[in-house]
Enzyme design. Structure first.
Site, PDB file in Angstrom:
ATOM      1  N   TYR A 174      -3.201  -1.328  10.064  1.00 48.02           N
ATOM      2  CA  TYR A 174      -3.025  -1.533   8.619  1.00 48.02           C
ATOM      3  C   TYR A 174      -1.645  -1.059   8.180  1.00 48.02           C
ATOM      4  O   TYR A 174      -0.926  -1.772   7.471  1.00 48.02           O
ATOM      5  CB  TYR A 174      -4.109  -0.770   7.871  1.00 48.02           C
ATOM      6  CG  TYR A 174      -4.034  -0.866   6.371  1.00 48.02           C
ATOM      7  CD1 TYR A 174      -4.373  -2.036   5.711  1.00 48.02           C
ATOM      8  CD2 TYR A 174      -3.635   0.231   5.605  1.00 48.02           C
ATOM      9  CE1 TYR A 174      -4.316  -2.123   4.324  1.00 48.02           C
ATOM     10  CE2 TYR A 174      -3.585   0.167   4.228  1.00 48.02           C
ATOM     11  CZ  TYR A 174      -3.922  -1.020   3.585  1.00 48.02           C
ATOM     12  OH  TYR A 174      -3.854  -1.093   2.211  1.00 48.02           O
ATOM     13  N   SER A 180       0.850  -1.191   0.000  1.00 46.19           N
ATOM     14  CA  SER A 180       0.000   0.000   0.000  1.00 46.19           C
ATOM     15  C   SER A 180       0.882   1.237   0.000  1.00 46.19           C
ATOM     16  O   SER A 180       2.050   1.182   0.409  1.00 46.19           O
ATOM     17  CB  SER A 180      -0.892  -0.004   1.241  1.00 46.19           C
ATOM     18  OG  SER A 180      -1.542   1.245   1.415  1.00 46.19           O
TER      19      SER A 180
END
Length: 278
Positions: free
Chosen positions: A186, A172
């Site tokens: 996350y 990401s």
């Protein structure tokens, strides 16, 4: 007309020319690709793209057989090869099931060899870290980092034995920066995945197996905040292009890293983020 006739005549005299052109159009012919979390979003787009490039594809899903079957049908409709395999990658049993599916995929045509592993499955939950639960911690780290690590451990040895392989980890834009609050677990799991990519690339590089990562920015999927919401404005505002990315743009980057043209790229975490981390 003369030029067309000349090309056709050349192919008739030199069948190898046609073969080379086919291989250029299908650079992943005779390769088996396993894409986790590929019943929707970026994973589905990647499965379709790699199949279009000639790979036989294992489409992995955890819950919706209908979604996975739709991806398989789309691939087969255009002449590609695909099979769907259900496996919950938050569990070690599910990881083992998916890894063993390579032994029987496409009638055992690949003898258990996976040439391309795309670790696309992932999860994100929003909320303050101090209010997060043990369950949230386990879900983030089991799916976002443990599953890629364990699958790689099971599948990479045959890549090494074959002397060729591509491992692509979908991290990401949060894998190297923390521009927003509320996604600490996350971010931590994606930093770990980006680090795993770099470390493993050092170990496998000499064997002919490359390990790279893709770090997407905000992508237009059903999980993304829709236009007109604060989440949309916050995400798009961090890019320099002023829009969400398309799942096909992520798939194109993955396809490039799988291609012969990317043989000298190893240990890279490529930002495909619209300038988010510029």
């Amino acid at each position: 007309m003369v030029r067309i006739d000349a090309r056709c005549s050349d192919r008739a005299r030199n069948p190898e020319s046609s073969k080379e052109n086919f291989q250029m159009n299908k650079p992943l012919e005779n390769k088996l690709a396993l894409i986790t979390g590929s019943s929707r979003g970026m994973g589905a787009a990647t499965a379709i793209r790699l199949a279009n490039d000639g790979a036989s594809v294992i489409v992995n899903y955890a819950a919706s057989a209908a979604r996975a079957d739709a991806v398989v049908e789309e691939i087969r409709r255009t002449g590609g090869k695909a099979e769907a395999v259900r496996a919950d990658l938050t569990t070690l049993d599910g990881i083992a099931v998916l890894a063993s599916s390579a032994d029987t995929a496409f009638g055992g045509a690949f003898s258990g060899r996976v040439d391309i592993l795309v670790n696309s499955a992932g999860t994100v939950e929003f909320g303050p870290f101090l209010e997060s639960s043990q369950e949230a911690y386990d879900t983030h780290f089991n799916l976002n980092i443990r599953a890629p690590v364990e699958l790689t451990k099971k599948l990479a040895p045959r890549m090494v034995q074959a002397g060729w392989g591509r491992i692509i980890n979908i991290s990401s834009a949060f894998g190297e920066a923390a521009p927003l609050a509320g996604v600490t677990l996350y971010i931590a799991s994606k930093f770990a995945l980006s680090g795993f990519t770099r470390g493993l690339s050092r170990e496998l590089g000499p064997t002919g197996v490359t390990v790279n990562g893709i770090q997407p920015g905000p992508i237009d999927t059903e999980l993304a905040p829709p236009p007109g919401t604060p989440g949309y404005d916050a995400n798009v505002g961090l890019t320099s292009v002023g829009r969400y990315g398309k799942v096909e743009e992520i798939a194109a980057a993955i396809a490039f890293l799988c291609s012969p043209d990317a043989a000298f790229i190893n240990g890279e975490n490529l930002n495909v983020d619209g300038g988010w981390n510029a």
